[in-house]
Design a protein around this motif. Structure first.
Motif, PDB file in Angstrom:
ATOM      1  N   ALA A   1       0.804  -1.222   0.000  1.00 58.19           N
ATOM      2  CA  ALA A   1       0.000   0.000   0.000  1.00 58.19           C
ATOM      3  C   ALA A   1       0.834   1.267   0.000  1.00 58.19           C
ATOM      4  CB  ALA A   1      -0.942   0.000   1.206  1.00 58.19           C
ATOM      5  N   ASP A   2       2.148   1.134   0.177  1.00 56.49           N
ATOM      6  CA  ASP A   2       3.011   2.313   0.129  1.00 56.49           C
ATOM      7  C   ASP A   2       4.421   1.903  -0.266  1.00 56.49           C
ATOM      8  OD1 ASP A   2       4.537   1.520   2.494  1.00 56.49           O
ATOM      9  OD2 ASP A   2       2.812   2.160   3.672  1.00 56.49           O
ATOM     10  N   GLY A   3       5.300   2.912  -0.432  1.00 54.92           N
ATOM     11  CA  GLY A   3       6.647   2.649  -0.902  1.00 54.92           C
ATOM     12  C   GLY A   3       7.466   1.789   0.035  1.00 54.92           C
ATOM     13  N   ASN A   4       7.383   2.053   1.331  1.00 49.81           N
ATOM     14  CA  ASN A   4       8.152   1.281   2.303  1.00 49.81           C
ATOM     15  C   ASN A   4       7.749  -0.194   2.289  1.00 49.81           C
ATOM     16  OD1 ASN A   4       9.786   3.357   3.382  1.00 49.81           O
ATOM     17  ND2 ASN A   4       8.087   4.086   4.639  1.00 49.81           N
ATOM     18  N   GLU A   5       6.443  -0.420   2.243  1.00 48.64           N
ATOM     19  CA  GLU A   5       5.949  -1.797   2.205  1.00 48.64           C
ATOM     20  C   GLU A   5       6.351  -2.467   0.897  1.00 48.64           C
ATOM     21  OE1 GLU A   5       1.829  -4.344   3.013  1.00 48.64           O
ATOM     22  OE2 GLU A   5       1.714  -2.218   2.456  1.00 48.64           O
ATOM     23  N   ALA A   6       6.363  -1.698  -0.179  1.00 56.83           N
ATOM     24  CA  ALA A   6       6.750  -2.240  -1.486  1.00 56.83           C
ATOM     25  C   ALA A   6       8.196  -2.738  -1.446  1.00 56.83           C
ATOM     26  CB  ALA A   6       6.586  -1.173  -2.568  1.00 56.83           C
ATOM     27  N   ILE A   7       9.084  -1.939  -0.853  1.00 54.69           N
ATOM     28  CA  ILE A   7      10.481  -2.342  -0.748  1.00 54.69           C
ATOM     29  C   ILE A   7      10.620  -3.583   0.118  1.00 54.69           C
ATOM     30  CG2 ILE A   7      12.747  -1.658   0.138  1.00 54.69           C
ATOM     31  CD1 ILE A   7      11.972   1.252  -0.569  1.00 54.69           C
ATOM     32  N   GLN A   8       9.962  -3.574   1.288  1.00 53.34           N
ATOM     33  CA  GLN A   8      10.032  -4.700   2.218  1.00 53.34           C
ATOM     34  C   GLN A   8       9.561  -5.998   1.563  1.00 53.34           C
ATOM     35  OE1 GLN A   8       7.733  -4.078   5.790  1.00 53.34           O
ATOM     36  NE2 GLN A   8       7.761  -6.242   6.346  1.00 53.34           N
ATOM     37  N   LYS A   9       8.402  -5.944   0.898  1.00 56.52           N
ATOM     38  CA  LYS A   9       7.854  -7.156   0.292  1.00 56.52           C
ATOM     39  C   LYS A   9       8.625  -7.575  -0.958  1.00 56.52           C
ATOM     40  CE  LYS A   9       3.196  -7.159   2.190  1.00 56.52           C
ATOM     41  NZ  LYS A   9       1.747  -7.263   1.898  1.00 56.52           N
ATOM     42  N   ALA A  10       9.184  -6.605  -1.675  1.00 49.28           N
ATOM     43  CA  ALA A  10       9.983  -6.942  -2.852  1.00 49.28           C
ATOM     44  C   ALA A  10      11.233  -7.715  -2.442  1.00 49.28           C
ATOM     45  CB  ALA A  10      10.366  -5.679  -3.619  1.00 49.28           C
ATOM     46  N   LEU A  11      11.869  -7.279  -1.359  1.00 44.75           N
ATOM     47  CA  LEU A  11      13.059  -7.976  -0.867  1.00 44.75           C
ATOM     48  C   LEU A  11      12.696  -9.353  -0.307  1.00 44.75           C
ATOM     49  CD1 LEU A  11      14.876  -4.989   0.900  1.00 44.75           C
ATOM     50  CD2 LEU A  11      15.367  -5.983  -1.348  1.00 44.75           C
ATOM     51  N   GLU A  12      11.477  -9.454   0.221  1.00 45.04           N
ATOM     52  CA  GLU A  12      11.028 -10.732   0.793  1.00 45.04           C
ATOM     53  C   GLU A  12      10.608 -11.724  -0.293  1.00 45.04           C
ATOM     54  OE1 GLU A  12       7.346 -12.429   3.588  1.00 45.04           O
ATOM     55  OE2 GLU A  12       7.718 -10.260   3.423  1.00 45.04           O
ATOM     56  N   TRP A  13       9.802 -11.250  -1.261  1.00 43.25           N
ATOM     57  CA  TRP A  13       9.233 -12.142  -2.261  1.00 43.25           C
ATOM     58  C   TRP A  13      10.067 -12.282  -3.533  1.00 43.25           C
ATOM     59  CZ3 TRP A  13       4.993 -15.240  -1.667  1.00 43.25           C
ATOM     60  CH2 TRP A  13       4.215 -15.020  -0.524  1.00 43.25           C
ATOM     61  N   LYS A  14      10.973 -11.342  -3.760  1.00 47.29           N
ATOM     62  CA  LYS A  14      11.835 -11.361  -4.947  1.00 47.29           C
ATOM     63  C   LYS A  14      11.028 -11.529  -6.243  1.00 47.29           C
ATOM     64  CE  LYS A  14      15.778 -11.094  -2.737  1.00 47.29           C
ATOM     65  NZ  LYS A  14      16.677  -9.923  -2.860  1.00 47.29           N
ATOM     66  N   PRO A  15      10.089 -10.649  -6.515  1.00 49.69           N
ATOM     67  CA  PRO A  15       9.301 -10.759  -7.752  1.00 49.69           C
ATOM     68  C   PRO A  15      10.170 -10.413  -8.970  1.00 49.69           C
ATOM     69  CG  PRO A  15       8.874  -8.665  -6.712  1.00 49.69           C
ATOM     70  CD  PRO A  15       9.744  -9.435  -5.756  1.00 49.69           C
ATOM     71  N   ASP A  16       9.672 -10.773 -10.130  1.00 50.68           N
ATOM     72  CA  ASP A  16      10.375 -10.377 -11.361  1.00 50.68           C
ATOM     73  C   ASP A  16      10.145  -8.891 -11.633  1.00 50.68           C
ATOM     74  OD1 ASP A  16      11.265 -13.065 -12.148  1.00 50.68           O
ATOM     75  OD2 ASP A  16       9.119 -13.455 -12.437  1.00 50.68           O
ATOM     76  N   ILE A  17       8.926  -8.455 -11.326  1.00 49.34           N
ATOM     77  CA  ILE A  17       8.538  -7.075 -11.625  1.00 49.34           C
ATOM     78  C   ILE A  17       7.744  -6.489 -10.465  1.00 49.34           C
ATOM     79  CG2 ILE A  17       7.148  -5.586 -13.138  1.00 49.34           C
ATOM     80  CD1 ILE A  17       7.634  -7.622 -15.388  1.00 49.34           C
ATOM     81  N   VAL A  18       8.047  -5.236 -10.148  1.00 50.70           N
ATOM     82  CA  VAL A  18       7.205  -4.480  -9.218  1.00 50.70           C
ATOM     83  C   VAL A  18       6.429  -3.468 -10.043  1.00 50.70           C
ATOM     84  CG1 VAL A  18       7.137  -2.844  -7.306  1.00 50.70           C
ATOM     85  CG2 VAL A  18       8.768  -4.741  -7.256  1.00 50.70           C
ATOM     86  N   LEU A  19       5.109  -3.570  -9.976  1.00 51.67           N
ATOM     87  CA  LEU A  19       4.248  -2.603 -10.643  1.00 51.67           C
ATOM     88  C   LEU A  19       4.005  -1.492  -9.624  1.00 51.67           C
ATOM     89  CD1 LEU A  19       2.628  -1.958 -13.186  1.00 51.67           C
ATOM     90  CD2 LEU A  19       0.736  -3.292 -12.240  1.00 51.67           C
ATOM     91  N   MET A  20       4.678  -0.381  -9.805  1.00 54.15           N
ATOM     92  CA  MET A  20       4.772   0.657  -8.780  1.00 54.15           C
ATOM     93  C   MET A  20       3.968   1.912  -9.145  1.00 54.15           C
ATOM     94  SD  MET A  20       6.747   1.224  -5.886  1.00 54.15           S
ATOM     95  CE  MET A  20       8.421   0.551  -6.096  1.00 54.15           C
TER      96      MET A  20
END
Length: 218
Positions: free
Chosen positions: A35-54
């Motif tokens: 829901a926000d930038g901080n959470e996006a970074i945290q979950k991206a590092l956790e889940w390692k997606p191919d793409i973040v739709l930001m």
């Protein structure tokens, strides 16, 4: 292997809609949302997606732009596709500078977003048509500026005249006598010429003058 995607947007209804659209594709899946930038970074590092739709604008806290910059520093292998309402040149270049691989408008058709995801996943950059036009125009503007900066028009007529005389081998004193000015005036013009052309020595001035055809300057 499906393309693994994280959706970051501060509107729950947008996250839900995008999740439904993406999960309906046979080769894509949404692995997490934020829901926000901080959470996006945290979950991206956790889940390692191919793409973040930001999403570009996610108040309060870290917005999409700064989140993209931070994420690319920590996990450069993760592609970021910016989703925004702003069809604006200023945002385009800020997004690219932040390290995003793509830029698409929220008003774009669903299939354009799917196409953008495929493009970014393949390692290419995706720009919405209007953004591509802006980028091309900026390229031509900068090329034209660089070309102009190297042109003789940045020198005054008197500076061109003095540059031509320098190239022909005249000393400062001889140039002063020929133009009926003081030696100090000639030296001042010479300094300005070198500053404008980013040259440091007399031989460099001579080579530049020869390149520009100033040896025939009268």
């Amino acid at each position: 292997m499906k393309i693994r995607i994280l959706i970051a947007d501060d509107h729950a209804i947008v996250r839900s809609g995008l999740t439904m659209l993406i999960n309906a594709q046979a080769d894509m899946e949404v692995v997490a949302t934020a829901a926000d930038g901080n959470e996006a970074i945290q979950k991206a590092l956790e889940w390692k997606p191919d793409i973040v739709l930001m999403d570009l604008s996610m108040p309060p806290g870290e917005n999409g732009l700064t989140a993209t910059t931070r994420l690319k520093e920590m996990a450069p292998e993760i592609h970021v596709l910016i989703l925004t309402m702003h069809d604006d040149e200023e945002y385009l270049f800020r997004v690219l500078h932040a390290g995003a691989s793509g830029y698409i408008l929220k008003s774009a058709p669903d299939m354009d977003l799917i196409s953008a995801i495929h493009t970014v996943h393949q390692g290419a950059a995706y720009l919405y048509p209007s953004a591509t036009k802006l980028l091309i125009q900026e390229f031509f503007n900068r090329s034209r500026s660089a070309e102009d900066a190297d042109g003789l028009h940045i020198l005054t007529e008197r500076e061109q005249e003095i540059l031509a005389l320098i190239a022909k081998g005249y000393s400062n004193k001889e140039i002063a006598e020929k133009l009926v000015v003081s030696v100090k005036t000639v030296e001042t013009h010479k300094t300005k010429i070198m500053e404008k052309l980013h040259l440091r020595t007399r031989p460099e001035l001579v080579r530049y003058a020869m390149k520009k055809g100033l040896l025939d300057f009268e």
